[in-house]
Write a protein that holds these residues in place. Sequence first.
Motif, PDB file in Angstrom:
ATOM      1  N   VAL A  15      86.605 116.293   1.979  1.00  8.75           N
ATOM      2  CA  VAL A  15      85.515 116.973   1.286  1.00  8.75           C
ATOM      3  C   VAL A  15      84.975 118.112   2.139  1.00  8.75           C
ATOM      4  CG1 VAL A  15      83.273 116.721   0.154  1.00  8.75           C
ATOM      5  CG2 VAL A  15      84.793 114.766   0.290  1.00  8.75           C
ATOM      6  N   GLY A  17      81.660 120.309   1.658  1.00  9.95           N
ATOM      7  CA  GLY A  17      80.520 120.386   0.751  1.00  9.95           C
ATOM      8  C   GLY A  17      79.187 120.495   1.455  1.00  9.95           C
ATOM      9  N   SER A  21      76.146 116.383  -1.097  1.00 10.53           N
ATOM     10  CA  SER A  21      77.442 115.959  -1.622  1.00 10.53           C
ATOM     11  C   SER A  21      78.194 115.108  -0.602  1.00 10.53           C
ATOM     12  CB  SER A  21      78.302 117.173  -1.996  1.00 10.53           C
ATOM     13  OG  SER A  21      77.682 117.915  -3.017  1.00 10.53           O
ATOM     14  N   LEU A  25      79.191 111.053  -0.884  1.00 11.09           N
ATOM     15  CA  LEU A  25      80.593 110.633  -0.811  1.00 11.09           C
ATOM     16  C   LEU A  25      80.855 109.745   0.409  1.00 11.09           C
ATOM     17  CD1 LEU A  25      82.144 113.940  -2.085  1.00 11.09           C
ATOM     18  CD2 LEU A  25      82.282 111.717  -3.212  1.00 11.09           C
ATOM     19  N   PHE A  41      85.953 115.470   6.510  1.00 11.44           N
ATOM     20  CA  PHE A  41      84.872 116.134   5.793  1.00 11.44           C
ATOM     21  C   PHE A  41      84.255 117.224   6.655  1.00 11.44           C
ATOM     22  CE2 PHE A  41      83.174 112.454   7.983  1.00 11.44           C
ATOM     23  CZ  PHE A  41      82.036 112.940   8.620  1.00 11.44           C
ATOM     24  N   LEU A  70      88.207 117.722  -2.146  1.00  5.97           N
ATOM     25  CA  LEU A  70      87.080 118.104  -2.993  1.00  5.97           C
ATOM     26  C   LEU A  70      86.299 119.192  -2.273  1.00  5.97           C
ATOM     27  CD1 LEU A  70      85.758 114.530  -3.928  1.00  5.97           C
ATOM     28  CD2 LEU A  70      87.325 115.981  -5.240  1.00  5.97           C
TER      29      LEU A  70
END
Length: 120
Positions: A15, A17, A21, A25, A41, A70
Amino acid sequence: MTSTSNYADRILIAVIGDEDSITGLLLAGIGHINSHQKKNFLVVDSKTQTSTIEAAFNEFTERKDIAILLINQHIAERIRLTVEKYQDAFPTVLEIPSKDHPYDPSKDSILKRVQRMYGD
């Protein structure tokens, strides 16, 4: 042609973000730090440089343990050219909304690619 065994190792979701967010997650259980201390991430805020976002995107799309990446759509806008150049099936890149930035289908490069493919 790539064998199925190459895809079997892709077990993580990465991810890129905003803090809300990522926090949501991570609470859902997607956080991972591998043996090389690499996270799956990246938390992006107003001070995060575009080059840092682009480097994380490139790292995540090159990793063989990531199946899905994502990225908040408003962050993808900052590296739109890089996102649009990415053509591989794995990891799959999905643009997602954030709390402060609603999803805009007209900006989603994956959706545009699918629409071109089906002639819509």
